[in-house]
Enzyme design. Structure first.
Site, PDB file in Angstrom:
ATOM      1  N   THR A   1     -14.267 -23.379  -1.600  1.00 55.87           N
ATOM      2  CA  THR A   1     -15.327 -23.463  -2.609  1.00 55.87           C
ATOM      3  C   THR A   1     -16.697 -23.584  -1.955  1.00 55.87           C
ATOM      4  OG1 THR A   1     -13.921 -24.362  -4.351  1.00 55.87           O
ATOM      5  CG2 THR A   1     -16.270 -24.877  -4.474  1.00 55.87           C
TER       6      THR A   1
ATOM      7  N   ASN B   1      -5.774 -14.544  -6.091  1.00 52.39           N
ATOM      8  CA  ASN B   1      -5.025 -15.792  -6.083  1.00 52.39           C
ATOM      9  C   ASN B   1      -4.020 -15.914  -7.218  1.00 52.39           C
ATOM     10  OD1 ASN B   1      -7.551 -15.886  -7.598  1.00 52.39           O
ATOM     11  ND2 ASN B   1      -7.019 -17.992  -8.094  1.00 52.39           N
TER      12      ASN B   1
ATOM     13  N   GLN C   1      -6.804 -16.675   0.193  1.00 54.56           N
ATOM     14  CA  GLN C   1      -5.382 -16.437  -0.078  1.00 54.56           C
ATOM     15  C   GLN C   1      -4.735 -15.478   0.915  1.00 54.56           C
ATOM     16  OE1 GLN C   1      -3.296 -17.888  -1.995  1.00 54.56           O
ATOM     17  NE2 GLN C   1      -4.677 -19.136  -3.251  1.00 54.56           N
TER      18      GLN C   1
ATOM     19  N   SER D   1      -9.889 -21.520   3.847  1.00 58.72           N
ATOM     20  CA  SER D   1      -9.673 -22.933   3.528  1.00 58.72           C
ATOM     21  C   SER D   1      -8.357 -23.385   4.144  1.00 58.72           C
ATOM     22  CB  SER D   1      -9.640 -23.131   2.007  1.00 58.72           C
ATOM     23  OG  SER D   1      -9.459 -24.488   1.675  1.00 58.72           O
TER      24      SER D   1
ATOM     25  N   HIS E   1      -6.263 -25.898   3.723  1.00 60.70           N
ATOM     26  CA  HIS E   1      -5.114 -26.409   2.969  1.00 60.70           C
ATOM     27  C   HIS E   1      -4.264 -25.301   2.362  1.00 60.70           C
ATOM     28  CE1 HIS E   1      -6.068 -26.156  -1.463  1.00 60.70           C
ATOM     29  NE2 HIS E   1      -7.264 -25.914  -0.981  1.00 60.70           N
TER      30      HIS E   1
ATOM     31  N   THR F   1     -22.669 -35.283   8.935  1.00 63.87           N
ATOM     32  CA  THR F   1     -21.876 -35.602  10.117  1.00 63.87           C
ATOM     33  C   THR F   1     -20.597 -34.778  10.122  1.00 63.87           C
ATOM     34  OG1 THR F   1     -22.723 -37.862  10.123  1.00 63.87           O
ATOM     35  CG2 THR F   1     -20.708 -37.459  11.367  1.00 63.87           C
TER      36      THR F   1
ATOM     37  N   CYS G   1      -7.102 -24.109  -9.971  1.00 66.08           N
ATOM     38  CA  CYS G   1      -8.438 -24.457 -10.453  1.00 66.08           C
ATOM     39  C   CYS G   1      -8.579 -24.264 -11.961  1.00 66.08           C
ATOM     40  CB  CYS G   1      -9.495 -23.629  -9.728  1.00 66.08           C
ATOM     41  SG  CYS G   1      -9.582 -23.967  -7.959  1.00 66.08           S
TER      42      CYS G   1
END
Length: 380
Positions: free
Chosen positions: A70, A149, A178, A198, A200, A236, A323
């Site tokens: 995202t 997706n 994806q 991404s 995950h 950071t 989502c």
């Protein structure tokens, strides 16, 4: 438990979690600190960046660590639009993009940008000619997802990149979230300027991702502060997240090389089995489709009820994308493909990983058939 919802998120590899914990525990210094302890963290961050770049066959200075798909999509789209608005304010995308792309572009419309959404065909695939026909003198960005997706359709990214070579003012962004680890994508051969992934989605840790930005491409930051990530993404740095992402990326690309054939066989068995179950209709196209996503409908049955019924058998699947699933809205992707609302509203998505087995597929197919029969008895 059988988990067939890997497009929503994947189970982290144990080695990835180990690396995250080790770095978080032993190298927790701030990479921006002057002392040697901070310097060790900075070294690890640089190594992770170099490793990720190597795996993607790009340069280290083209890798920017983010919190996931995202943020990567928002940064790529809004950052490009704001940095290049003097050259034009026209953007091109498709009508089946992920919400992080759709909503980013929708927000840009509020800032005076003009958007063209090109349609897809009945297989969920765009025609490159529609992109070409949509290009205007003031076009500055084209954003197209690699793998859808919801239904798994693979877009003609290389062909689009070849087209855009002739329009140097236009930047090309690809949402590769994806596709990574399942469908090969050569960033350089496809002439991609910006690419989001991404962790995950490939057995990494949630909250970690990266954005590839081709050297020389100008984008504006969305987050201002201490100037980390070469002033493009202040805050950071998540060193443990970057290190674990690099490890997950290496592992998933190795599995792609070694186990993709087996995943294709499992996917074929799943498709063949579904097509033999009375009352099911497969929505994922046979050609130009990723091996890990299979979308099907059970007309006259509510998808949410079906998902919860399978859950009682300890089988976990989903309706649309994660989502959108809790919003209980009909899949916009299926509607864009010309599928009628009743069929689109009964869609189920099965999404695989390399850890799924043929035995699991057979069990799921039996459970799907059994659950359909059970629910239809209740409906009578």
């Amino acid at each position: 438990m059988i988990y067939f919802d890997n497009s929503a998120t994947t189970k982290p590899f144990p080695e990835v979690l180990d690396s995250f914990v080790k770095v978080s525990t032993e190298y927790f210094g701030n990479p921006s600190s002057l002392h040697n302890f901070g310097g060790l963290a900075e070294k690890l961050l640089s190594q992770a960046r170099a490793q990720a770049a190597k795996f993607l066959n790009v340069q280290s200075n083209e890798i920017y660590f983010t919190s996931g798909g995202t943020e990567g999509n928002n940064l790529a789209i809004k950052g490009t639009a704001f940095a290049n608005k003097k050259l034009g304010r026209h953007l091109i995308t498709t009508n089946i993009e992920h919400p992080s792309v759709r909503e980013s572009i929708k927000q840009l419309e509020g800032f005076g940008f003009d958007v063209t959404e090109v349609p897809v065909d009945s297989n969920g695939r765009i025609n490159v000619t529609t992109i070409e026909n949509a290009i205007r003198e003031d076009t500055i960005l084209v954003s197209v997802m690699h793998v859808n997706n919801e239904v798994g359709t693979i877009q003609p990214i290389k062909e689009i990149g070849q087209l855009l070579k002739h329009y140097p003012k236009i930047k090309f962004h690809v949402d590769h979230v994806q596709g990574i680890g399942k469908v090969a994508l050569n960033i350089n051969d496809c002439h991609i300027d910006l690419c989001s992934i991404s962790a995950h989605k490939f057995h990494g840790v949630k909250g970690t991702g990266l954005l590839f930005v081709r050297d020389g491409v100008k984008i504006n930051p969305l987050l201002n502060g201490g100037g980390q990530e070469k002033n493009l993404r202040s805050g950071t740095e998540n060193v443990a997240g970057a290190v674990s992402l690099a490890k997950a990326l290496r592992m998933i690309l190795e599995k792609q090389q070694q186990e993709l054939g087996q995943l294709n066989l499992i996917s074929k068995r799943l498709r063949d089995g579904l097509s033999q179950i009375e009352g099911t209709v497969v929505n994922t196209p046979e050609k130009h489709a990723a091996p890990h996503i299979l979308n099907f409908s059970i007309p006259h049955l509510k998808s949410e009820v079906f998902v919860h019924s399978l859950e009682e058998k300890e089988i976990f699947v989903s309706t649309t994308s994660a989502c959108s699933s809790k919003q209980k809205t009909t899949s916009s992707t299926l509607l864009a493909m010309g599928i009628q609302e009743e069929r689109a509203g009964s869609a189920i998505r099965l999404s695989l990983s390399y850890s799924n087995t043929m035995d699991e597929v057979n069990t799921v197919l039996s459970a799907i058939k059994e659950t359909i029969e059970e629910l239809r008895k209740v409906m009578k």
